[in-house]
Design an enzyme around this catalytic site. Structure first.
Site: not given
Length: 328
Positions: A138-140, A142
């Site tokens: 997951l993106d930072q 998110t």
């Protein structure tokens, strides 16, 4: 003494060897140096071609002490996350927003991997020495659900499920504006921007990205949207929604807080500034549903994570301020 770093190709990884190694080391140039110097092996065979195409499950080994600095700094840390489910093979965790999944690009501390090591210790898949247990990301910015592999067999099996699109992934996002039509399917090609390496974009040539969206609630100037993804491309949801003209709130890469403030009547501008300054500090995107067939028991599993406090506060803020507002 020669030190070897081992990395396994999992779902969502770049297929070119040089791009796959990029981010694991300080820079792409250092990774390329290792390849051309004959210090990189793929499935046991030395590979000196930077553009060599990797496949799911390939094992990449790098013999270079000066390139394994991040591995030397990898250690257990007290990093906050929730454990939703756990058995001997896998875990489902709830990642907070703001936490990087694994070390890279000069960041070695405060990552989810450090927290996983503290929580699970040696009970993590270790095929990838810099990302133990990680089979997707997951993106930072998110928050939400992630699958963690607790042994190497689970890592391979789960990576295959992601690659074969056998894992159901659903997200909730707060976006700018009201989407019309309120539901739809997006299919296009995503590739990294040549102008800004941080960003992905829609291009004629790239990797196929498929998302389905449905607007759940509207607050005059903003919406709560459900997004189901069938591919796992970098920044996929953020790019798809921005490309529709409805960027995720507080996503300063694909949108801007300024554009959100300008969307509302001037009398509400100060309230929006208050929201961004005090409560919503990251792109409002949350991985809320994860479903899959257990790779060993065959049991169908599904998990759901409630919206985090910052997104709940934002929804309540919109309902109090905008739900009944009529622009004259």
């Amino acid at each position: 003494m020669k030190k070897t770093k081992r990395l396994q190709v999992s779902a969502g990884s770049e297929l070119r060897l040089d791009k796959f190694l990029q981010g694991e080391f300080v820079s792409r140039s250092r990774a390329e140096m290792a390849i051309t110097a004959g210090l990189v092996r793929v499935n046991g065979s030395t590979q000196e071609k930077k553009s060599f195409k990797l496949r799911l499950g390939d094992l990449v080994e790098v013999d270079a002490p000066h390139l394994v600095e991040s591995e030397q700094k990898l250690q257990a840390e007290d990093v906050d996350f929730g454990v939703v489910y756990e058995d001997e093979h896998l875990a489902v965790i709830n990642k907070p927003a703001g936490v990087c999944v694994h070390p890279g690009n000069g960041k070695f501390s405060g990552t989810l991997v450090g927290g996983l090591l503290a929580r699970f210790g040696k009970n993590l898949a270790n095929l990838d020495t810099i990302r133990p247990g990680i089979v997707h990301r997951l993106d930072q910015c998110t928050s939400g659900l992630m699958l963690i592999a607790k042994n190497d067999e689970a890592a391979v099996a789960l990576s295959q499920k992601f690659a074969q699109r056998q894992v159901g992934k659903s997200y909730l996002a707060l976006v700018l504006g009201n989407i019309e039509p309120p539901s739809g399917r997006i299919e296009n090609m995503l590739a990294r921007s040549k102008k800004d390496f941080r960003k992905m974009g829609v291009y004629p040539v790239g990797k196929l990205a498929i998302s389905e969206y449905q607007s759940l609630e509207s607050y005059d100037f903003f919406s709560l949207v459900k997004v189901k993804i069938f591919t796992g491309r970098t920044h996929q949801i953020r790019v798809h929604l921005a490309n529709l003209g409805h960027p995720i709130l507080a996503d300063e890469v694909y949108g801007s807080n300024k554009s959100a403030i300008l969307r509302v009547p001037p009398c509400y501008g100060k309230k929006m500034k208050y929201l961004f300054k005090n409560h919503l500090f990251r792109a409002a995107l949350h991985s809320n549903i994860l479903s899959f067939e257990h790779p060993f028991s065959g049991q169908q599993m599904s998990f759901e994570a409630d919206l985090p406090e910052d997104m709940l506060f934002t929804i309540d803020f919109f309902k109090k301020n905008f739900e009944n507002y009529t622009l004259v």
